[in-house]
Write a protein that holds these residues in place. Sequence first.
Motif, PDB file in Angstrom:
ATOM      1  N   PHE A 288      59.836  37.914  35.596  1.00 26.07           N
ATOM      2  CA  PHE A 288      58.487  38.416  35.342  1.00 26.07           C
ATOM      3  C   PHE A 288      57.455  37.287  35.273  1.00 26.07           C
ATOM      4  O   PHE A 288      56.274  37.506  35.557  1.00 26.07           O
ATOM      5  N   ASP A 289      57.886  36.087  34.910  1.00 26.31           N
ATOM      6  CA  ASP A 289      56.992  34.938  34.913  1.00 26.31           C
ATOM      7  C   ASP A 289      56.465  34.733  36.344  1.00 26.31           C
ATOM      8  O   ASP A 289      55.255  34.648  36.569  1.00 26.31           O
TER       9      ASP A 289
ATOM     10  N   PHE B  82      56.656  36.927  38.766  1.00 28.40           N
ATOM     11  CA  PHE B  82      56.014  38.177  39.151  1.00 28.40           C
ATOM     12  C   PHE B  82      54.528  38.141  38.800  1.00 28.40           C
ATOM     13  O   PHE B  82      53.657  38.370  39.644  1.00 28.40           O
ATOM     14  N   TRP B  83      54.235  37.802  37.535  1.00 32.75           N
ATOM     15  CA  TRP B  83      52.839  37.777  37.083  1.00 32.75           C
ATOM     16  C   TRP B  83      52.033  36.696  37.787  1.00 32.75           C
ATOM     17  O   TRP B  83      50.865  36.895  38.127  1.00 32.75           O
TER      18      TRP B  83
ATOM     19  N   LYS C  44      62.694  29.939  26.916  1.00 31.31           N
ATOM     20  CA  LYS C  44      61.346  30.478  27.045  1.00 31.31           C
ATOM     21  C   LYS C  44      61.366  31.952  26.656  1.00 31.31           C
ATOM     22  O   LYS C  44      62.160  32.727  27.153  1.00 31.31           O
TER      23      LYS C  44
ATOM     24  N   ILE D 176      55.757  34.879  28.284  1.00 31.27           N
ATOM     25  CA  ILE D 176      55.126  34.533  29.555  1.00 31.27           C
ATOM     26  C   ILE D 176      53.622  34.506  29.297  1.00 31.27           C
ATOM     27  O   ILE D 176      53.060  35.486  28.808  1.00 31.27           O
TER      28      ILE D 176
ATOM     29  N   HIS E 224      49.898  33.397  31.079  1.00 30.43           N
ATOM     30  CA  HIS E 224      49.124  32.879  32.214  1.00 30.43           C
ATOM     31  C   HIS E 224      47.644  33.044  31.922  1.00 30.43           C
ATOM     32  O   HIS E 224      47.199  34.114  31.513  1.00 30.43           O
TER      33      HIS E 224
ATOM     34  N   LEU F 221      46.863  36.573  30.283  1.00 29.73           N
ATOM     35  CA  LEU F 221      47.942  37.548  30.350  1.00 29.73           C
ATOM     36  C   LEU F 221      49.103  37.045  29.506  1.00 29.73           C
ATOM     37  O   LEU F 221      49.583  35.926  29.703  1.00 29.73           O
TER      38      LEU F 221
ATOM     39  N   ASN G  56      52.935  38.263  28.350  1.00 30.73           N
ATOM     40  CA  ASN G  56      54.043  39.218  28.410  1.00 30.73           C
ATOM     41  C   ASN G  56      55.117  38.655  27.482  1.00 30.73           C
ATOM     42  O   ASN G  56      55.771  37.675  27.799  1.00 30.73           O
TER      43      ASN G  56
END
Lengths: 88, 151
Positions: free
Chosen positions: A66-67, A69-70, B2, B5, B7, B108, B110
């Motif tokens: 998902f890292d 993916f985003w 990690k 997520i 960004h 963002l 997640n």
Amino acid sequence: MRMLSEKSLPINSLAEHFDMSRPAVSKHIKIMYNAGFISIEDIGRERYCTLKKDGFDELQKWINYFDNFWKTKLKDLETLLNNKIKKS
Amino acid sequence: MKKSIIHKVFYAHAPEIVWDYLTKAELMEQWLMKSNFELKLGHDFQFATGPVPSLDFDGIVYCKVLEIEPLKKLTYSWKCGPGNGQITIDSIVTWTLEAKDNGTEVLLVNDGFKEANFNLVIFNAMNQGWLANMNKINKILNEKENGSTSA
């Protein structure tokens, strides 16, 4: 499982920690083995249980997926927005 | 390891435009995924993408709108699994928009990844264990009953 997270243990010494019969402990171990949580290995006269870490690495695989993916999607959004403005 | 997520991206467009692209299904589809998203608190929706066999992911993301702060913040749950609505990964997606001089800064996040898998597999294993035991009991009872009626 918490006991096994530190090191591999023989079934016999695992059983000592539980207030249940040795066959009952074996049954629980068999369920965890079938579910893929632990592996069992014969060393000498003892059967050793080891916690399988695959399940934990699995989570990391999702996070990495998902890292990326985003990262890709956010870039796509930027391209889309920029094209949109140019057109209008 | 990690666990989150994060960004941060700057878009040279007003927050109103970026917000639209984050909250209108027909616009989201153009860059993110097809979905039945609606900007309503508590709305359950799904994103659909291609399956990812290496993750045992069927390509459907199950979400629920958790927080809306117009033009500023949007939060939804983000859950995936192998299919049939089964969830193996459970997380949260948070969008934060900040108006800048000539555009919008988008953050963002997640995170909150939970090993839904872990508990589920244990649950299934235990459940199957119980089921097997109950089947066994059932069989014994049946045999007993049959035995006694035929006797």
